[in-house]
Design a protein around this motif. Sequence first.
Motif, PDB file in Angstrom:
ATOM      1  N   PHE A   1       0.831  -1.210   0.000  1.00 29.04           N
ATOM      2  CA  PHE A   1       0.000   0.000   0.000  1.00 29.04           C
ATOM      3  C   PHE A   1       0.863   1.257   0.000  1.00 29.04           C
ATOM      4  O   PHE A   1       0.572   2.229  -0.688  1.00 29.04           O
ATOM      5  CB  PHE A   1      -0.934  -0.019   1.214  1.00 29.04           C
TER       6      PHE A   1
ATOM      7  N   THR B   1       0.893   4.005  -2.941  1.00 35.06           N
ATOM      8  CA  THR B   1       0.631   5.414  -2.626  1.00 35.06           C
ATOM      9  C   THR B   1       1.732   6.309  -3.169  1.00 35.06           C
ATOM     10  O   THR B   1       1.463   7.365  -3.752  1.00 35.06           O
ATOM     11  CB  THR B   1       0.505   5.607  -1.104  1.00 35.06           C
TER      12      THR B   1
ATOM     13  N   LEU C   1       1.533   6.784  -6.982  1.00 37.39           N
ATOM     14  CA  LEU C   1       0.391   7.539  -7.510  1.00 37.39           C
ATOM     15  C   LEU C   1       0.468   9.016  -7.138  1.00 37.39           C
ATOM     16  O   LEU C   1      -0.484   9.601  -6.643  1.00 37.39           O
ATOM     17  CB  LEU C   1      -0.928   6.934  -6.991  1.00 37.39           C
TER      18      LEU C   1
ATOM     19  N   TYR D   1      -0.576  13.525  -3.268  1.00 40.66           N
ATOM     20  CA  TYR D   1      -0.766  12.082  -3.392  1.00 40.66           C
ATOM     21  C   TYR D   1      -2.251  11.768  -3.452  1.00 40.66           C
ATOM     22  O   TYR D   1      -3.065  12.431  -2.822  1.00 40.66           O
ATOM     23  CB  TYR D   1      -0.117  11.345  -2.218  1.00 40.66           C
ATOM     24  N   MET D   2      -2.597  10.728  -4.212  1.00 40.69           N
ATOM     25  CA  MET D   2      -4.000  10.386  -4.402  1.00 40.69           C
ATOM     26  C   MET D   2      -4.594   9.651  -3.197  1.00 40.69           C
ATOM     27  O   MET D   2      -5.713   9.923  -2.789  1.00 40.69           O
ATOM     28  CB  MET D   2      -4.168   9.511  -5.653  1.00 40.69           C
ATOM     29  N   LEU D   3      -3.878   8.719  -2.620  1.00 40.70           N
ATOM     30  CA  LEU D   3      -4.451   7.881  -1.580  1.00 40.70           C
ATOM     31  C   LEU D   3      -4.245   8.429  -0.172  1.00 40.70           C
ATOM     32  O   LEU D   3      -5.176   8.530   0.609  1.00 40.70           O
ATOM     33  CB  LEU D   3      -3.864   6.462  -1.665  1.00 40.70           C
ATOM     34  N   MET D   4      -3.024   8.768   0.137  1.00 43.22           N
ATOM     35  CA  MET D   4      -2.696   9.151   1.504  1.00 43.22           C
ATOM     36  C   MET D   4      -1.388   9.917   1.510  1.00 43.22           C
ATOM     37  O   MET D   4      -0.501   9.652   0.712  1.00 43.22           O
ATOM     38  CB  MET D   4      -2.578   7.879   2.353  1.00 43.22           C
TER      39      MET D   4
END
Length: 193
Positions: free
Chosen positions: A32, A36, A39, A46-49
């Motif tokens: 993960f 992250t 991306l 950052y897109m996720l976190m």
Amino acid sequence: LVNRAIGSQSLGRVRVRLAFAPVIWFLLLYGFQQLTLSLKKADGSYMLMTPEYFPYLWLGMLGGTTIVLWGIVKHGTDTTFDRAYVIWYLLKPLLGAIMGVVAVLIVQAGFFTLQGNLEIKNPTPLLVLSFIGGFSERFFIQVIDRVVTSLLGGEKPQKQTIQIQTQERQVPPSPPTKPPTSKVEEYHGTQAQ
């Protein structure tokens, strides 16, 4: 209790597998984290976190793993291991990661402070907090309770004291003893006592 101890001893292989289950969670967290970081948007976000929270995820998961290993060893040696808690053992590292990050977010949001300091410059207290949040559900629930109380208002529940009334029990007097009749009885009576 005997049946429970026998059942606990028969789950030796299950305990060994559960001890290695956190490795899977660590690998998933690593994947993960890599996803992250890959991306990243063109503007640098950052897109996720945000990557700054990954150390807290890692420490929370480590706290959850620590309590899992401690529980496996303790309940294995005490022969009190219960199959009903297998799901808890499997999911605790993931829950520990989530609890660790949420505990840090609560402190960063200013709902309560560490050692009276609102702005934390050294990340070590937050890392310790994330480990404790991942290790102890009771601690995490207390943190959430404090936040909900501060957001929604209200008072913390008062500790209630329970008064127990007892009746005095009267002890009947002991029967009278017969005085010794001779010097020999007197001598033997004191020796026996």
